[in-house]
Design a protein around this motif. Structure first.
Motif, short mmCIF file in Angstrom:
data_model
loop_
_atom_site.label_atom_id
_atom_site.label_comp_id
_atom_site.label_asym_id
_atom_site.label_seq_id
_atom_site.Cartn_x
_atom_site.Cartn_y
_atom_site.Cartn_z
N LEU A 134 18.88 8.75 13.08
CA LEU A 134 17.52 8.29 12.79
C LEU A 134 16.87 9.17 11.73
O LEU A 134 16.24 8.66 10.78
N ALA A 135 17.04 10.48 11.85
CA ALA A 135 16.49 11.39 10.84
C ALA A 135 17.11 11.14 9.48
O ALA A 135 16.43 11.17 8.45
N ALA A 136 18.42 10.89 9.46
CA ALA A 136 19.12 10.63 8.19
C ALA A 136 18.60 9.36 7.53
O ALA A 136 18.38 9.32 6.31
N ALA A 137 18.39 8.32 8.32
CA ALA A 137 17.87 7.06 7.76
C ALA A 137 16.46 7.25 7.22
O ALA A 137 16.12 6.76 6.13
N LEU A 138 15.61 7.95 7.96
CA LEU A 138 14.23 8.15 7.52
C LEU A 138 14.17 9.01 6.26
O LEU A 138 13.29 8.82 5.42
N ARG A 139 15.11 9.93 6.12
CA ARG A 139 15.16 10.76 4.90
C ARG A 139 15.36 9.88 3.67
O ARG A 139 14.82 10.15 2.60
N LEU A 187 14.56 6.60 3.51
CA LEU A 187 13.45 5.67 3.39
C LEU A 187 12.17 6.32 2.89
O LEU A 187 11.41 5.72 2.13
N GLU A 188 11.90 7.56 3.33
CA GLU A 188 10.64 8.23 3.01
C GLU A 188 10.85 9.73 2.88
O GLU A 188 11.46 10.34 3.75
N SER A 189 10.34 10.31 1.80
CA SER A 189 10.45 11.76 1.64
C SER A 189 9.46 12.51 2.54
O SER A 189 9.69 13.66 2.91
N ARG A 190 8.38 11.84 2.93
CA ARG A 190 7.34 12.46 3.75
C ARG A 190 7.54 12.13 5.23
O ARG A 190 8.22 11.15 5.56
N PRO A 191 6.93 12.90 6.12
CA PRO A 191 6.95 12.54 7.54
C PRO A 191 6.26 11.20 7.76
O PRO A 191 5.34 10.84 7.03
N VAL A 192 6.70 10.47 8.76
CA VAL A 192 6.16 9.13 9.02
C VAL A 192 5.56 9.07 10.42
O VAL A 192 5.88 9.87 11.30
N HIS A 193 4.69 8.10 10.62
CA HIS A 193 4.18 7.79 11.95
C HIS A 193 5.22 6.92 12.66
O HIS A 193 5.79 6.02 12.05
N VAL A 194 5.47 7.19 13.93
CA VAL A 194 6.51 6.45 14.66
C VAL A 194 5.92 5.85 15.93
O VAL A 194 5.28 6.55 16.72
N GLY A 218 0.80 -1.21 0.00
CA GLY A 218 0.00 0.00 0.00
C GLY A 218 0.84 1.26 0.00
O GLY A 218 2.05 1.23 0.24
N ASP A 219 0.17 2.38 -0.28
CA ASP A 219 0.85 3.66 -0.40
C ASP A 219 0.59 4.59 0.78
O ASP A 219 0.99 5.76 0.76
N ALA A 220 -0.07 4.10 1.81
CA ALA A 220 -0.35 4.93 2.98
C ALA A 220 0.96 5.32 3.66
O ALA A 220 1.99 4.64 3.51
N THR A 221 0.94 6.40 4.40
CA THR A 221 2.13 6.81 5.16
C THR A 221 2.55 5.68 6.08
O THR A 221 1.74 5.17 6.87
N PRO A 222 3.81 5.24 6.01
CA PRO A 222 4.23 4.08 6.81
C PRO A 222 4.24 4.36 8.31
O PRO A 222 4.37 5.50 8.76
N GLU A 266 10.22 17.75 11.42
CA GLU A 266 9.80 17.63 10.02
C GLU A 266 9.74 16.18 9.55
O GLU A 266 9.13 15.89 8.52
N ARG A 267 10.33 15.24 10.31
CA ARG A 267 10.35 13.84 9.91
C ARG A 267 9.16 13.05 10.47
O ARG A 267 8.96 11.89 10.14
N VAL A 268 8.37 13.69 11.36
CA VAL A 268 7.39 12.95 12.15
C VAL A 268 5.96 13.42 11.86
O VAL A 268 5.67 14.61 11.93
N ALA A 269 5.07 12.47 11.55
CA ALA A 269 3.65 12.76 11.36
C ALA A 269 2.85 12.53 12.63
O ALA A 269 1.84 13.19 12.88
#
Length: 311
Positions: free
Chosen positions: A124-129, A131-138, A65-69, A157-160
């Motif tokens: 962690l921010a570098a890895a998420l950048r 993996l995902e261009s958008r903010p993610v749920h953590v 799926g394409d939902a925010t991970p 900016e990395r966190v939804a």
């Protein structure tokens, strides 16, 4: 079969202040437990090693799926296989990414010292950048929850959204019981029988760690891995109050890590908009005790978070 990397092994790494396996036998023991534990997980969609300034971070994608991970961060001495009970139900909610924490035992390999909380958020921010261009749920369990909050404070900016499971050092410290268990479990020469009893105390006595692959993995990490991590600092009150994304905190009423009701009261005062809950029957091992309930609660929480964002 999952590919487990060549790691830092041997006393030559001690002076470098990075995490390492004390000896080859311990590395092989942990590797075997990791591979065994991973075999019980759902099919991996993607495995990726991400270079950062502090080492190579291992991440896995599960689900479609394409939902925010939803990104899962494990507890101390743990890694991706600790989510064995949770992944089947969580990937029904949305795509899931798991990361092995840098500096802890797992498939991430540290190369430079982590000197403070800023460094821990930076990798962690570098890895998420990547993996995902958008903010993610953590969603973080135990110290993984602290890592999620530390990320939200330093790289918002990395966190939804942020959800934490019985996490220490966010709204307060830990009890003397937890300090005793933590120190005792990593003493050199500690018999495995005693170490498993200490770990069973943390998990509320639900099941001895040796009964589960992920339990054997954590026990091996404590026995065989030396970590050199900075002191875990509680975020400043004003930094917590400034977190603007949806926030869910779940604390175990039977946890030995802290006094749940007291921590929940403090959390609600610091973050009035946050959703703070005490689950009376849960111990510190809440993720393994209530996997279906956590998945249902996360589905509700994430739906609310994304509805509020779109409003």
């Amino acid at each position: 079969m999952v590919d487990f990397p060549q790691h830092n092994v041997g006393a030559k790494f001690k002076g470098k202040r990075v995490g390492y396996f004390r000896e080859t036998a311990g590395y092989e023991r942990y590797k075997s437990a990791y591979v065994e534990g991973f075999g019980g997980l759902p099919a991996v969609r993607q495995s990726v090693d991400i270079p950062t300034a502090f080492g190579v971070v291992r991440a896995y994608r599960f689900g479609e799926g394409d939902a925010t991970p939803l990104v899962l961060l494990p507890g101390r001495q743990a890694s991706t296989p600790m989510w064995a009970a949770n992944l089947p139900s969580l990937i029904g909610v949305r795509p899931v990414i798991t990361l092995d924490l840098l500096g802890e035992p797992g498939a991430s390999v540290q190369s430079e010292p982590l000197t403070d909380a800023a460094d821990q958020a930076a990798w962690l921010a570098a890895a998420l950048r990547v993996l995902e261009s958008r903010p993610v749920h953590v969603l973080g369990a135990s110290i993984g929850g602290w890592s999620a909050v530390n990320l939200a404070v330093r790289h918002p900016e990395r966190v939804a959204s942020v959800a934490i499971l019985d996490s220490p050092f966010v709204f307060g410290g830990v009890t003397w019981k937890m300090i005793t268990v933590s120190l005792g479990s990593v003493l050199p020469g500690m018999p495995d029988k005693w170490r498993n009893r200490l770990l069973g105390w943390i998990s509320g006595g639900v099941q001895a760690p040796a009964d589960l692959p992920e339990g054997r993995l954590i026990a091996s990490g404590m026995r065989d891995f030396a970590a050199f991590l900075p002191m875990t600092d509680q975020p400043a009150k004003d930094k917590l109050a400034a977190i603007s994304v949806p926030f869910l905190g779940i604390f175990g009423g039977r946890s030995i890590v802290h006094r749940a009701k007291r921590i929940a009261k403090r959390a609600r005062k610091l973050m009035p908009a946050a959703q703070i809950e005490v689950w009376p029957a849960a111990s510190h091992a809440v993720n393994g005790e209530f996997p279906e309930e956590i998945a249902a609660r996360m589905l509700q929480f994430l739906d609310e978070a994304e509805t509020a964002k779109g409003a």
